[in-house]
Design a protein around this motif. Structure first.
Motif, PDB file in Angstrom:
ATOM      1  N   PHE A   1      -9.420  -7.172   6.021  1.00 43.05           N
ATOM      2  CA  PHE A   1      -9.344  -6.377   4.796  1.00 43.05           C
ATOM      3  C   PHE A   1      -9.386  -4.870   5.045  1.00 43.05           C
ATOM      4  O   PHE A   1      -8.928  -4.094   4.209  1.00 43.05           O
ATOM      5  CB  PHE A   1     -10.491  -6.767   3.857  1.00 43.05           C
ATOM      6  CG  PHE A   1     -10.459  -8.208   3.444  1.00 43.05           C
ATOM      7  CD1 PHE A   1      -9.425  -8.681   2.662  1.00 43.05           C
ATOM      8  CD2 PHE A   1     -11.443  -9.091   3.846  1.00 43.05           C
ATOM      9  CE1 PHE A   1      -9.374 -10.011   2.264  1.00 43.05           C
ATOM     10  CE2 PHE A   1     -11.403 -10.433   3.461  1.00 43.05           C
ATOM     11  CZ  PHE A   1     -10.369 -10.889   2.673  1.00 43.05           C
ATOM     12  N   ILE A   2      -9.926  -4.463   6.196  1.00 45.42           N
ATOM     13  CA  ILE A   2     -10.046  -3.032   6.468  1.00 45.42           C
ATOM     14  C   ILE A   2      -8.676  -2.370   6.592  1.00 45.42           C
ATOM     15  O   ILE A   2      -8.552  -1.147   6.466  1.00 45.42           O
ATOM     16  CB  ILE A   2     -10.887  -2.789   7.750  1.00 45.42           C
ATOM     17  CG1 ILE A   2     -11.349  -1.330   7.831  1.00 45.42           C
ATOM     18  CG2 ILE A   2     -10.105  -3.182   8.993  1.00 45.42           C
ATOM     19  CD1 ILE A   2     -12.294  -0.918   6.737  1.00 45.42           C
TER      20      ILE A   2
ATOM     21  N   THR B   1      -7.611 -11.933   6.679  1.00 41.63           N
ATOM     22  CA  THR B   1      -9.035 -11.597   6.538  1.00 41.63           C
ATOM     23  C   THR B   1      -9.344 -10.177   7.013  1.00 41.63           C
ATOM     24  O   THR B   1     -10.478  -9.719   6.879  1.00 41.63           O
ATOM     25  CB  THR B   1      -9.916 -12.582   7.344  1.00 41.63           C
ATOM     26  OG1 THR B   1      -9.667 -12.414   8.752  1.00 41.63           O
ATOM     27  CG2 THR B   1      -9.622 -14.019   6.955  1.00 41.63           C
TER      28      THR B   1
ATOM     29  N   SER C   1     -16.307  -5.137   5.577  1.00 36.12           N
ATOM     30  CA  SER C   1     -15.896  -4.920   6.962  1.00 36.12           C
ATOM     31  C   SER C   1     -17.093  -4.691   7.879  1.00 36.12           C
ATOM     32  O   SER C   1     -17.082  -5.096   9.044  1.00 36.12           O
ATOM     33  CB  SER C   1     -14.934  -3.728   7.044  1.00 36.12           C
ATOM     34  OG  SER C   1     -13.759  -3.989   6.304  1.00 36.12           O
TER      35      SER C   1
ATOM     36  N   ILE D   1     -14.302  -3.383   0.078  1.00 33.96           N
ATOM     37  CA  ILE D   1     -13.604  -3.699   1.321  1.00 33.96           C
ATOM     38  C   ILE D   1     -14.348  -3.127   2.528  1.00 33.96           C
ATOM     39  O   ILE D   1     -14.557  -3.810   3.540  1.00 33.96           O
ATOM     40  CB  ILE D   1     -12.155  -3.155   1.286  1.00 33.96           C
ATOM     41  CG1 ILE D   1     -11.330  -3.946   0.265  1.00 33.96           C
ATOM     42  CG2 ILE D   1     -11.509  -3.219   2.654  1.00 33.96           C
ATOM     43  CD1 ILE D   1      -9.977  -3.342  -0.027  1.00 33.96           C
ATOM     44  N   GLU D   2     -14.765  -1.866   2.430  1.00 33.15           N
ATOM     45  CA  GLU D   2     -15.455  -1.225   3.546  1.00 33.15           C
ATOM     46  C   GLU D   2     -16.816  -1.862   3.791  1.00 33.15           C
ATOM     47  O   GLU D   2     -17.240  -2.006   4.935  1.00 33.15           O
ATOM     48  CB  GLU D   2     -15.576   0.278   3.275  1.00 33.15           C
ATOM     49  CG  GLU D   2     -14.225   0.997   3.307  1.00 33.15           C
ATOM     50  CD  GLU D   2     -14.356   2.480   3.008  1.00 33.15           C
ATOM     51  OE1 GLU D   2     -15.451   2.933   2.602  1.00 33.15           O
ATOM     52  OE2 GLU D   2     -13.349   3.199   3.166  1.00 33.15           O
TER      53      GLU D   2
ATOM     54  N   LEU E   1     -12.958  -0.939  -5.367  1.00 30.23           N
ATOM     55  CA  LEU E   1     -12.262  -1.828  -4.439  1.00 30.23           C
ATOM     56  C   LEU E   1     -12.422  -1.353  -3.007  1.00 30.23           C
ATOM     57  O   LEU E   1     -12.726  -2.146  -2.102  1.00 30.23           O
ATOM     58  CB  LEU E   1     -10.775  -1.907  -4.804  1.00 30.23           C
ATOM     59  CG  LEU E   1      -9.891  -2.729  -3.854  1.00 30.23           C
ATOM     60  CD1 LEU E   1     -10.335  -4.186  -3.837  1.00 30.23           C
ATOM     61  CD2 LEU E   1      -8.421  -2.611  -4.247  1.00 30.23           C
ATOM     62  N   ILE E   2     -12.233  -0.057  -2.781  1.00 30.61           N
ATOM     63  CA  ILE E   2     -12.367   0.503  -1.439  1.00 30.61           C
ATOM     64  C   ILE E   2     -13.791   0.316  -0.917  1.00 30.61           C
ATOM     65  O   ILE E   2     -14.005  -0.047   0.245  1.00 30.61           O
ATOM     66  CB  ILE E   2     -11.988   2.004  -1.432  1.00 30.61           C
ATOM     67  CG1 ILE E   2     -10.521   2.185  -1.879  1.00 30.61           C
ATOM     68  CG2 ILE E   2     -12.195   2.596  -0.054  1.00 30.61           C
ATOM     69  CD1 ILE E   2      -9.510   1.519  -0.988  1.00 30.61           C
TER      70      ILE E   2
ATOM     71  N   THR F   1       0.833  -1.207   0.000  1.00 29.38           N
ATOM     72  CA  THR F   1       0.000   0.000   0.000  1.00 29.38           C
ATOM     73  C   THR F   1       0.870   1.259   0.000  1.00 29.38           C
ATOM     74  O   THR F   1       0.437   2.304  -0.485  1.00 29.38           O
ATOM     75  CB  THR F   1      -0.956   0.039   1.206  1.00 29.38           C
ATOM     76  OG1 THR F   1      -0.210  -0.104   2.426  1.00 29.38           O
ATOM     77  CG2 THR F   1      -2.007  -1.051   1.119  1.00 29.38           C
TER      78      THR F   1
ATOM     79  N   ILE G   1      -6.378  -2.488   4.487  1.00 27.51           N
ATOM     80  CA  ILE G   1      -5.941  -1.985   3.173  1.00 27.51           C
ATOM     81  C   ILE G   1      -6.303  -0.499   3.004  1.00 27.51           C
ATOM     82  O   ILE G   1      -5.419   0.321   2.745  1.00 27.51           O
ATOM     83  CB  ILE G   1      -6.508  -2.841   2.035  1.00 27.51           C
ATOM     84  CG1 ILE G   1      -5.941  -4.257   2.124  1.00 27.51           C
ATOM     85  CG2 ILE G   1      -6.171  -2.228   0.666  1.00 27.51           C
ATOM     86  CD1 ILE G   1      -6.530  -5.236   1.137  1.00 27.51           C
TER      87      ILE G   1
END
Length: 209
Positions: free
Chosen positions: A123-124, A121, A79, A75-76, A71-72, A58, A126
């Motif tokens: 993912f947040i 796992t 989460s 991911i959010e 993508l963001i 990142t 990122i």
């Protein structure tokens, strides 16, 4: 001087970011209660092994990642759902008759691998690290030319390790001193925290998108 600055900034950002009661901290606390300090350290090393690569990539691709809105958003959104899943997992696990077995007792024989799997796992982290790295780069708080970026990443994983271990040991001490927390932490308090976090992140997600 720039190397020391990279180490310090990375450590402080990661230390503060690792203190809130996330699911990796809670599972680390559970491992500490069941298996002691040595296996907890092994678990944390697994966690930061994944975090090292997350922060590194990142850092290199912060500009490209922050522009990838889909993508963001994905991911959010995941989460938010994940917080409610964790609330259910901890609540249902706490109802087990053999409470000492814990929620992840079958996997604590391999705490390093458990740390790797669970950190993978998370993912947040990122968008969290993408945003922070972009902010630090744009503000010239860190300098990543040549090998200097590795010192920044080293500072971050040290901050995560020490921050998580500090919280785990603090939680253990507090619960040992307080009967109410020892009785209701896993049964009521932790699931409630995850529900609140899920609602909070859900509201943020709704307002943002």
């Amino acid at each position: 001087m720039k190397i020391l600055k990279n180490l310090t900034v990375g450590f402080l950002v990661s230390f503060i970011g690792s203190i809130p009661m996330g699911f990796l901290n809670i599972i680390g606390f559970q491992i500490y209660n069941m298996s002691g300090l040595r296996l907890t350290i092994s678990y944390l090393l697994g966690v930061i092994a994944i975090e090292f690569w997350v922060i590194y990539f990142t850092l290199l691709f912060a500009n490209q990642l922050i522009k990838n809105k889909k993508l963001i958003k994905l991911i959010e959104g995941f989460s938010v759902i994940f917080m409610f899943i964790l609330a259910y997992v901890f609540y249902s696990g706490s109802k087990s008759e053999n409470i000492n077995s814990g929620i992840f007792s079958d996997y604590t024989k391999y705490p390093f691998m458990l740390g790797i799997i669970l950190s993978s796992t998370n993912f947040i982290q990122i968008p969290f690290w993408t945003s922070w790295n972009l902010y630090l780069l744009n503000g010239k708080y860190i300098e990543i030319s040549k090998t200097r970026k590795y010192f920044y990443v080293l500072g971050t994983i040290c901050g995560t390790f020490i921050g998580m271990l500090t919280l785990i040991l603090s939680l253990s001490y507090i619960t040992n001193q307080t009967g109410f927390l020892a009785k209701y932490l896993m049964k009521v308090i932790i699931p409630t925290v995850f529900i609140i976090l899920g609602i909070y992140q859900g509201i943020k997600f709704y307002k943002k998108y």
